[in-house]
Scaffold this motif. Structure first.
Motif, PDB file in Angstrom:
ATOM      1  N   GLU A  19     -25.850  31.357 -46.155  1.00 43.37           N
ATOM      2  CA  GLU A  19     -25.254  30.753 -44.969  1.00 43.37           C
ATOM      3  C   GLU A  19     -26.310  30.452 -43.910  1.00 43.37           C
ATOM      4  O   GLU A  19     -26.290  29.378 -43.281  1.00 43.37           O
ATOM      5  N   ALA A  20     -27.244  31.366 -43.706  1.00 45.55           N
ATOM      6  CA  ALA A  20     -28.307  31.138 -42.731  1.00 45.55           C
ATOM      7  C   ALA A  20     -29.176  29.950 -43.146  1.00 45.55           C
ATOM      8  O   ALA A  20     -29.579  29.118 -42.312  1.00 45.55           O
ATOM      9  N   TRP A  21     -29.468  29.861 -44.437  1.00 52.40           N
ATOM     10  CA  TRP A  21     -30.285  28.752 -44.944  1.00 52.40           C
ATOM     11  C   TRP A  21     -29.549  27.415 -44.752  1.00 52.40           C
ATOM     12  O   TRP A  21     -30.143  26.421 -44.318  1.00 52.40           O
ATOM     13  N   GLU A  22     -28.266  27.370 -45.077  1.00 63.57           N
ATOM     14  CA  GLU A  22     -27.491  26.140 -44.921  1.00 63.57           C
ATOM     15  C   GLU A  22     -27.395  25.737 -43.457  1.00 63.57           C
ATOM     16  O   GLU A  22     -27.461  24.543 -43.117  1.00 63.57           O
ATOM     17  N   ALA A  23     -27.226  26.708 -42.574  1.00 61.70           N
ATOM     18  CA  ALA A  23     -27.156  26.403 -41.150  1.00 61.70           C
ATOM     19  C   ALA A  23     -28.482  25.822 -40.652  1.00 61.70           C
ATOM     20  O   ALA A  23     -28.500  24.856 -39.874  1.00 61.70           O
ATOM     21  N   ASN A  24     -29.604  26.382 -41.109  1.00 57.14           N
ATOM     22  CA  ASN A  24     -30.914  25.853 -40.722  1.00 57.14           C
ATOM     23  C   ASN A  24     -31.146  24.462 -41.311  1.00 57.14           C
ATOM     24  O   ASN A  24     -31.764  23.594 -40.674  1.00 57.14           O
ATOM     25  N   ARG A  25     -30.653  24.236 -42.523  1.00 53.09           N
ATOM     26  CA  ARG A  25     -30.782  22.929 -43.166  1.00 53.09           C
ATOM     27  C   ARG A  25     -30.087  21.837 -42.339  1.00 53.09           C
ATOM     28  O   ARG A  25     -30.595  20.711 -42.227  1.00 53.09           O
ATOM     29  N   LEU A  26     -28.944  22.151 -41.752  1.00 51.67           N
ATOM     30  CA  LEU A  26     -28.251  21.181 -40.906  1.00 51.67           C
ATOM     31  C   LEU A  26     -29.078  20.831 -39.672  1.00 51.67           C
ATOM     32  O   LEU A  26     -29.089  19.686 -39.221  1.00 51.67           O
ATOM     33  N   VAL A  27     -29.782  21.818 -39.128  1.00 47.55           N
ATOM     34  CA  VAL A  27     -30.674  21.548 -37.992  1.00 47.55           C
ATOM     35  C   VAL A  27     -31.834  20.664 -38.440  1.00 47.55           C
ATOM     36  O   VAL A  27     -32.186  19.683 -37.766  1.00 47.55           O
ATOM     37  N   ALA A  28     -32.431  20.991 -39.576  1.00 47.64           N
ATOM     38  CA  ALA A  28     -33.568  20.222 -40.079  1.00 47.64           C
ATOM     39  C   ALA A  28     -33.194  18.776 -40.392  1.00 47.64           C
ATOM     40  O   ALA A  28     -34.033  17.868 -40.282  1.00 47.64           O
ATOM     41  N   LYS A  29     -31.943  18.539 -40.756  1.00 46.15           N
ATOM     42  CA  LYS A  29     -31.478  17.187 -41.075  1.00 46.15           C
ATOM     43  C   LYS A  29     -30.979  16.431 -39.841  1.00 46.15           C
ATOM     44  O   LYS A  29     -30.543  15.279 -39.943  1.00 46.15           O
ATOM     45  N   GLY A  30     -31.003  17.077 -38.686  1.00 42.70           N
ATOM     46  CA  GLY A  30     -30.571  16.417 -37.469  1.00 42.70           C
ATOM     47  C   GLY A  30     -29.063  16.299 -37.336  1.00 42.70           C
ATOM     48  O   GLY A  30     -28.568  15.478 -36.560  1.00 42.70           O
ATOM     49  N   ARG A  31     -28.321  17.136 -38.069  1.00 42.35           N
ATOM     50  CA  ARG A  31     -26.854  17.126 -37.948  1.00 42.35           C
ATOM     51  C   ARG A  31     -26.389  18.078 -36.837  1.00 42.35           C
ATOM     52  O   ARG A  31     -25.344  17.863 -36.228  1.00 42.35           O
ATOM     53  N   ILE A  32     -27.135  19.149 -36.641  1.00 44.77           N
ATOM     54  CA  ILE A  32     -26.878  20.115 -35.581  1.00 44.77           C
ATOM     55  C   ILE A  32     -28.141  20.193 -34.732  1.00 44.77           C
ATOM     56  O   ILE A  32     -29.251  20.197 -35.274  1.00 44.77           O
ATOM     57  N   HIS A  33     -27.963  20.265 -33.415  1.00 49.00           N
ATOM     58  CA  HIS A  33     -29.109  20.176 -32.517  1.00 49.00           C
ATOM     59  C   HIS A  33     -29.259  21.451 -31.681  1.00 49.00           C
ATOM     60  O   HIS A  33     -28.269  22.136 -31.386  1.00 49.00           O
ATOM     61  N   PRO A  34     -30.492  21.774 -31.298  1.00 53.89           N
ATOM     62  CA  PRO A  34     -30.706  22.943 -30.443  1.00 53.89           C
ATOM     63  C   PRO A  34     -30.032  22.738 -29.089  1.00 53.89           C
ATOM     64  O   PRO A  34     -29.798  21.599 -28.666  1.00 53.89           O
ATOM     65  N   THR A  35     -29.726  23.841 -28.432  1.00 53.10           N
ATOM     66  CA  THR A  35     -29.010  23.768 -27.158  1.00 53.10           C
ATOM     67  C   THR A  35     -29.795  24.467 -26.051  1.00 53.10           C
ATOM     68  O   THR A  35     -29.217  25.126 -25.181  1.00 53.10           O
ATOM     69  N   VAL A  36     -31.114  24.317 -26.067  1.00 54.64           N
ATOM     70  CA  VAL A  36     -31.948  24.972 -25.060  1.00 54.64           C
ATOM     71  C   VAL A  36     -31.705  24.327 -23.703  1.00 54.64           C
ATOM     72  O   VAL A  36     -31.813  23.106 -23.547  1.00 54.64           O
ATOM     73  N   SER A  37     -31.386  25.151 -22.714  1.00 55.01           N
ATOM     74  CA  SER A  37     -31.190  24.638 -21.363  1.00 55.01           C
ATOM     75  C   SER A  37     -32.341  25.000 -20.439  1.00 55.01           C
ATOM     76  O   SER A  37     -32.617  24.287 -19.471  1.00 55.01           O
ATOM     77  N   ARG A  38     -33.016  26.096 -20.744  1.00 54.24           N
ATOM     78  CA  ARG A  38     -34.115  26.546 -19.895  1.00 54.24           C
ATOM     79  C   ARG A  38     -35.026  27.440 -20.710  1.00 54.24           C
ATOM     80  O   ARG A  38     -34.579  28.123 -21.640  1.00 54.24           O
ATOM     81  N   THR A  39     -36.300  27.449 -20.365  1.00 56.19           N
ATOM     82  CA  THR A  39     -37.276  28.273 -21.085  1.00 56.19           C
ATOM     83  C   THR A  39     -38.104  29.071 -20.088  1.00 56.19           C
ATOM     84  O   THR A  39     -38.558  28.535 -19.064  1.00 56.19           O
ATOM     85  N   TYR A  40     -38.312  30.337 -20.406  1.00 59.61           N
ATOM     86  CA  TYR A  40     -39.124  31.228 -19.574  1.00 59.61           C
ATOM     87  C   TYR A  40     -40.370  31.661 -20.343  1.00 59.61           C
ATOM     88  O   TYR A  40     -40.351  31.715 -21.579  1.00 59.61           O
ATOM     89  N   PRO A  41     -41.436  32.030 -19.641  1.00 57.80           N
ATOM     90  CA  PRO A  41     -42.571  32.673 -20.320  1.00 57.80           C
ATOM     91  C   PRO A  41     -42.216  34.097 -20.705  1.00 57.80           C
ATOM     92  O   PRO A  41     -41.261  34.693 -20.174  1.00 57.80           O
ATOM     93  N   LEU A  42     -42.970  34.652 -21.635  1.00 56.76           N
ATOM     94  CA  LEU A  42     -42.682  35.979 -22.172  1.00 56.76           C
ATOM     95  C   LEU A  42     -42.568  37.029 -21.068  1.00 56.76           C
ATOM     96  O   LEU A  42     -41.697  37.905 -21.130  1.00 56.76           O
TER      97      LEU A  42
END
Length: 451
Positions: A374-397
């Motif tokens: 399931e994790a592999w299939e979910a990542n495959r959808l991201v790699a194919k551009g069917r599901i997109h990241p939802t990053v709204s903000r990024t912080y340094p470590l």
């Protein structure tokens, strides 16, 4: 760490080989976000909402762990904050050191995890630096993301569904050496290819939540969503709900998105959802007081759903708030429908009227993260551009405490990213042409529009 970062930065313009990366000297220590065992009682007596991750999360210099068979050491370019990072930081429902102690008793190799500090984090995007004995599919220099399922698979129970392994754990939550750090130790079977069109912070964001939403909604181990289903999604613009919304749309279902502000409703519309309920604007109060639920509000909520679906009840309820919403979720699911539940971020003690479950033949399905497939299939959808990241903000470590505070107080949209070794956002993209095709969707959750 500079020579490691330099080698990674040069990847897209050099002829580096796995042997070159394997020859890079490892540091004796690295920077990592930790909680400390001797501080596990620091918030005792405080209500949950007053516990502050900025006080409990530390940026420490910690020793590089020993690499064992079947494992990989990864240079972490970026990570992200999940709700389990919040739970760890506020020591709820129990301090995670109990998990580490239990794991440490499993074997001499597992004993490495039982330390007075816990390196947290259950997502990463980065580059493999070393692999242990018996690893054949991954080599130093490979660009990867990691899912957070850690299993031993010595029992037969886990070989049909790896989530059923008796020694199943969530990496970075129930194990040590997690992804909110410059280096991370993972089992090699946690690794998956990094989507080439995404930056490091974008690639790090989907892992836990996208895989969790996939099992919960799409998999036969969850709700087994099909085309035409109506799916009620609580927190539809949040870290978990934003992926459930995308999966419903991509799978031909109709998401009914529940949000808490006009801004969050706008994000759901941008994803393609049309049926949206702003529960704050419409004033739903599912509890009369701390001990008494309000069935009249369940009925009002159900009527509103039918207004949006053309008179139909929902086939699936994507449940994760827990106590606050669970009674309403059971009520509004259609006859024979499914409430699939995880997380319980508003409380673990669920109360519902069982008459609406048993007499209408509804099902409650518990769902936890995802198995390997399931994790592999979910990542495959991201790699194919069917599901997109939802990053709204990024912080340094060094500001991970603030990132976790944002998530704890629900001040975020989508996912909050954390840069580890990556010196800036936007790095690590290999497939520019594919990125251009999906750029608007990739930047959908960014208030400034991103690039």
């Amino acid at each position: 760490m500079k020579h490691i970062l330099d080698a990674i930065t040069a990847l897209d313009s050099s002829d580096s080989t796995p042997e070159d990366f394997a020859a890079l000297p490892l540091p004796e220590s690295y920077r990592a976000v930790t909680v400390h065992k001797d501080e596990a009682a620091m918030f005792d007596g405080l209500p949950t909402e007053e516990k502050d991750p900025r006080e409990s999360l530390h940026l420490d210099e910690v020793p590089v762990p020993e690499l064992g068979p079947g494992e990989a050491l990864v240079a972490v370019m970026a990570s992200s904050v999940n709700y389990n990072s919040v739970w760890t930081s506020i020591f709820e429902p129990v301090p995670t050191f109990a998990f580490l102690e239990r794991y440490g008793r499993l074997s001499p190799l597992a004993k490495r995890h039982d330390l007075p500090y816990h390196v947290i984090g259950s997502d990463l995007a980065g580059v493999v630096l070393r692999t242990g004995a018996g690893v054949h599919s991954w080599r130093p220099g490979d660009e990867v993301v990691a899912h957070c399922l850690s299993v031993e698979l010595e029992s037969a129970d886990g070989h049909d569904d790896t989530m059923l392994d008796p020694e199943q754990r969530i990496w970075g939550f129930e194990t040590n050496f997690g992804g909110l750090a410059e280096l991370a130790l993972v089992k090699a079977n946690q690794l998956m290819p990094k989507p080439a069109h995404l930056s490091w912070e974008e690639a790090a964001a989907p892992g836990l939540v996208n895989s969790t939403a996939y099992r919960q909604l799409v998999s036969r181990n969850g709700a087994a969503m099909k085309q035409g289903d109506n799916v009620l999604i609580w927190g539809a613009s949040g870290g978990l709900g934003s992926y459930a919304t995308q999966l419903a749309l991509a799978g031909g279902a109709t998401p009914v998105c529940v949000v808490s502000s006009p801004e969050r409703a706008g994000i759901c519309r941008a994803m393609g959802a049309e049926a949206i309920i702003d529960r704050s604007a419409e004033g739903y109060r599912f509890w009369k007081d701390e001990h008494t639920q309000n069935p009249r509000e369940w009925r009002r909520f159900g009527a509103r759903i039918r207004e949006l679906t053309g008179g139909e009840d929902v086939d699936i309820v994507f449940e994760h708030p827990g106590r606050e919403t669970f009674g309403a979720s059971v009520y509004v699911a259609r006859r024979g429908g499914t409430v699939v539940t995880c997380a319980s971020t508003s409380g673990y003690q669920h109360v519902y009227d069982n008459r609406y479950l048993w007499m209408s033949l509804k099902r409650i399905v518990g769902s936890h993260f995802a198995n390997y497939r399931e994790a592999w299939e979910a990542n495959r959808l991201v790699a194919k551009g069917r599901i997109h990241p939802t990053v709204s903000r990024t912080y340094p470590l060094e500001r991970t405490g603030q990132a976790a505070h944002d998530v704890h107080r629900n001040r975020h949209q989508g996912k909050v990213g954390v840069l580890a070794l990556a010196p800036a956002e936007g790095l690590g993209v290999r497939d520019r042409a594919m990125r251009e095709r999906h750029l608007a969707a990739i930047n959908r959750f960014r208030a400034d529009g991103g690039e």
